[in-house]
Design an enzyme around this catalytic site. Sequence first.
Site, mmCIF file in Angstrom:
data_model
loop_
_atom_site.group_PDB
_atom_site.id
_atom_site.type_symbol
_atom_site.label_atom_id
_atom_site.label_comp_id
_atom_site.label_asym_id
_atom_site.label_seq_id
_atom_site.Cartn_x
_atom_site.Cartn_y
_atom_site.Cartn_z
ATOM 1 N N PHE B 235 0.589 -0.950 0.080
ATOM 2 C CA PHE B 235 -0.073 0.168 -0.141
ATOM 3 C C PHE B 235 1.124 1.365 -0.046
ATOM 4 C CE2 PHE B 235 -2.281 -3.546 2.779
ATOM 5 C CZ PHE B 235 -3.933 -3.383 1.370
ATOM 6 N N THR B 463 -0.894 -8.148 -5.967
ATOM 7 C CA THR B 463 -2.924 -7.431 -6.573
ATOM 8 C C THR B 463 -2.517 -8.003 -7.882
ATOM 9 O OG1 THR B 463 -0.120 -6.107 -8.349
ATOM 10 C CG2 THR B 463 -1.780 -5.108 -6.054
ATOM 11 N N GLY B 504 2.550 0.409 -11.692
ATOM 12 C CA GLY B 504 2.946 -0.554 -12.505
ATOM 13 C C GLY B 504 3.033 -1.074 -13.692
ATOM 14 N N ARG B 572 -8.694 0.957 -19.742
ATOM 15 C CA ARG B 572 -8.536 -0.710 -20.546
ATOM 16 C C ARG B 572 -8.427 -1.339 -19.416
ATOM 17 N NH1 ARG B 572 -7.148 -2.417 -26.012
ATOM 18 N NH2 ARG B 572 -9.438 -2.199 -26.890
ATOM 19 N N ILE B 573 -9.215 -2.109 -18.411
ATOM 20 C CA ILE B 573 -9.007 -3.344 -17.377
ATOM 21 C C ILE B 573 -8.419 -4.209 -18.397
ATOM 22 C CG2 ILE B 573 -10.520 -4.862 -15.647
ATOM 23 C CD1 ILE B 573 -10.314 -1.416 -15.612
ATOM 24 N N THR B 578 -8.866 -9.453 -11.281
ATOM 25 C CA THR B 578 -7.388 -8.169 -10.377
ATOM 26 C C THR B 578 -7.784 -7.112 -9.840
ATOM 27 O OG1 THR B 578 -6.404 -8.788 -11.766
ATOM 28 C CG2 THR B 578 -5.613 -11.019 -10.637
ATOM 29 N N GLY B 646 -3.920 3.313 -14.619
ATOM 30 C CA GLY B 646 -3.571 2.340 -13.409
ATOM 31 C C GLY B 646 -5.286 1.997 -12.594
ATOM 32 N N GLU B 649 -4.822 2.283 -6.574
ATOM 33 C CA GLU B 649 -5.512 3.240 -5.653
ATOM 34 C C GLU B 649 -6.402 4.422 -5.954
ATOM 35 O OE1 GLU B 649 -1.156 5.231 -4.255
ATOM 36 O OE2 GLU B 649 -1.508 4.568 -6.374
#
Lengths: 324, 687
Positions: B235, B463, B504, B572-573, B578, B646, B649
């Site tokens: 985190f 993640t 990331g 885009r996911i 996840t 991303g 968060e």
Amino acid sequence: MRPFRYERALDESTALAAVAEPGARFLAGGTNLVDLMRLGVESPEVLVDVTRLPFGDVHETVDGGLRIGAGVRNSDLAADDRVRMRYPALARALLSGASGQLRNRATTAGNLLQRTRCPYFQDVTAPCNKREPRSGCSALEGVHANHAIMGWSERCVATHPSDMAVAMAAFDAVVHVVSRDGGRVIPLEDFHRLPGNEPERDTLLEPGELVVAVELPKPTYGTRSTYRKVRERSSFEFALVSVAAVLLIEVGEVAEARIAIGGIAHKPWRAHVAEAALVDKPATEESFRAAAEAELAQARPLRDNAWKVELARETIVQTLLELA
Amino acid sequence: MTVTERERLIGAPVDRIEGRDKVEGKAAYAVEWSVPNPAYAHLATATITRGTIRAVDATAARAVPGVLAVITHEDAPELADGSGELGILQSPRVAYRGQVVGIVVAESSEAAREGAELLRFDYAVEPHDVVLTSDHPTLYRPDTVSPGFETDTVVGDVEAALHAAEVKVDATYSTPAEHNNPMEPHATTAIWEEDALTVIDAIQGAFFARNEIARRFGLDPSRVRVLAHHVGGGFGSKGPPRPQAIAAIMASRHVGRPVRLALTRRQMFALTGYRTPTIQRVQLGARKDGRMTVIAHDVWEQTSTVEEFAEQTSVVTRMMYAAPIRRTTHRLARLDVPTPSWMRAPGECPGMFALESALDELAITCGLDPIELRVRNEPRVDPESGLRFSTRNLVACFREGAERFGWAERDPTPGIRRDGRWLLGTGVASSTYPARKWPSVAYARRLDDGTFLIRIGAIDIGTGARTILAQIAADTLDVPLDRIHIEIGDSDFGRAMLAGGSMGTSSWGSAVVMACRRLLLGQDEALADTEGEQEESASKHAFGAQFVEVAVNMDTGEVRIPRALGVFACGRIMNAKTARSQFIGGMTMGIGMALLEESVMDPHLGGFVNPDLAQYRVPVNADIRDVEAIWVDEVDTAVSPMGAKGIGEIGIVGTAAAVANAVHHATGVRVRDLPIRPDRLLGKLPR
Ligand SMILES: Cc1cc2nc3c(=O)[nH]c(=O)nc-3n(C[C@H](O)[C@H](O)[C@H](O)COP(=O)(O)OP(=O)(O)OC[C@H]3O[C@@H](n4cnc5c(N)ncnc54)[C@H](O)[C@@H]3O)c2cc1C
Ligand code: SF4
């Protein structure tokens, strides 16, 4: 962790002999004692495991009450049909405590004898009269928003954390203890102490005394009981305030009332003032509120916990209303 | 579900590649790697808050059977850079309670711990100051706020605009100190050999950690290798190396053996960073129709005397809404406390609690629906930079969420819905988080059996990064997932972004795509580096809308969350499974922030008094009933070639405001200080 010896007692007399050694302590489920050993709060030389003693069951007494062995696991006690039917407040109190895993290990005696959750008690680097007599009380002027509002002393403002004991107090339970000198019976209400000048002593239990059972008297026919636990998190959390209430209502009037409050004092707080105020009064919100207020007139909140007085009042009222 | 058909990989709910290993306990975390003949270290920490060590008495500690060494400031090796939180044992000064003052190394972790507890220090104690206030005498203006933003910005005449505004909100909000509590504590295995140092660390970025460690110990980075195959959550708290890594390395050098060191949960509260408490004043001026003319967002927060950390709390206000006149400021008090650091969505998370609460207050003042208010203040371009947004689908998120949540039926009147003794209400808030990337290196090789090896210095902190990168490689190479061998978590794989800043996937994924495309062009192996890549100029952010329903007990002030829905626009996911976990995990943490989480500072003792998971409360399953996250269709190739932004968060951003707004709707009570504890509601609730 400091080295210690482990002994498993198979009967009362070996347990009592073993615990007579200096630095010896009984070990039941270990869910409190072992945690405190890790923190350095407790450092016994000998652990006397009492979980094999023959006091692991619940049976009915000749007077129609229930005798609960000191070694009965909290989860088994909560699931016992006699407890669920006759002492529902106790079943609820047990189930509201800790988590499933902990209840599977925690025992009746261990639960009664668990230590306070005051953060300074658990931190060996902070002054704490309960842990180290005469070192001072860090909570008195420190962080105490969730500490006692009743019966505290300048020496200690901690609360007793147990849910189970609160319900037992409302059922007029008694504690059976034995020592090498014989046995005695202590009313649960007196079993836990107020801190006074000796906050290091949570209970009347003397060193070397073994709790063998808690006995509940037969409930009066027609009484109803419940347990309400107020907490920020829905589960796995100690009470901010909790109320166990046992009420007998006859034609709209309170015939019998027993109320115990958790989270507000160094012991499960039997609300005798409220009880007396209720008897023969109509079972209405007005009388419940008046009784709660009468009880809490004795409250002495600390700098940051006056809110608990209101919380206790409202919780008493709502718990009684649930039974009315 | 295991997906092997080609077309469906990106976006498909593919199971984590290492999921089974984790469930079976085979995945080795930092102190679980098998190393030859390990010794164990335990830290001794300061029991005063400020002062100087006058003398050390290690007699009892050394006498513990099995203790191999005791290291304190008296004999610790001098670090090449001994400044800041990582400069442990470089001087007798104590700057906060819980600071590292000694290391005990032993044959077992028990002996090391016992030794550490017996290590005695004689301190010259000085008075300390640990409580943040908005008029603290040490307040100062930092040069920049993390990670390099301007400290203050002013556009236009703010005071005049506030004065002239038809409708105003002026409110002060606060958030407490909060701690990351990853399941795996911060832990390190260090292996110091003559010509090489290997550090197996609970870290979010192996490459950055390698450079930092090399710098601290004055080593050539090529002699240092940092490994982190599995990390049990971070985190942000495992972003930079933490003091236990430095301690483990010192200990390994001292005893000439591999050393394992894990912090206790209690030690984590002093040594692994935390979110600074914040005090935030938000002033909004608007026309009667809700269109804002001015926003001012002034922030007070804390740092330590050890090093500076300046949370970028009001930076988000610079781009969020269309008010033409704006001010944002940050002031820091330097206190005798551990240094704050990153916690999921630093800046955006506390900042959006205040801003989105204030917007709710403005909506009520204007008599407008809170969603409509946000629509009216939607900017056409980024108000701060003037750049167009690469994609900004905030309004689409609200529309989709409103539909699913049943927002249209909402009566805005507060305090009128009851279910028994519970008051019910609903609230919304916006979410946002920057979409950035950082140059990373990836290696790809075609193997003889028709499979492919991909190596990248990415870190999977739980993640699903490893899985997603394999999906990206498989799709780019047009092969099934089982043809990809992916290796991550090794600083030897080259420069790579850390698992942080929600960067990331975009950073590593871009490099993986680049390397794989080279294989498609016929190379058998490729080392791709996204350094120097042309970036499209645009304002790049992810957005979202949070919907929350609360139930507040009118007698006790207990707050429960029957329902929460997050709708996100994050490009885009990559992996539906996840991604959902990240979103609902963030929202859950946001609910914790709203109702439970609070690191309580003792002003007299000077430390956090609730440093364990019984006292520092995070939500349990019973608190999280119906939490769902969905996403709108969005592809943003300005951010990454996969079209992904991303997602790590954004889930926590705005959640707490949505809860507070819903509590107001339920009760009519506006709670501006987190967490929303019963004592903050008692005595004010309608009945
Ligand atoms: C995270 C967490 C959450 C919790 N939440 C709650 C909660 O919400 N509500 C709640 O009520 N409790 C809660 N608990 C406390 C839990 O109920 C107690 O730890 C448990 O009941 C103790 O029982 P045990 O058998 O494990 O006792 P032990 O830990 O074995 O012993 C406790 C004490 O009792 C003494 N002892 C044990 N048996 C005897 C005996 N027969 N005679 C004399 N002395 C004896 C021991 O010497 C020791 O001092 C929680 C605990 C944890 C760790
Ligand atoms: S309240 Fe009691 S337990 Fe807590 S610090 Fe004071 S003396 Fe110790």
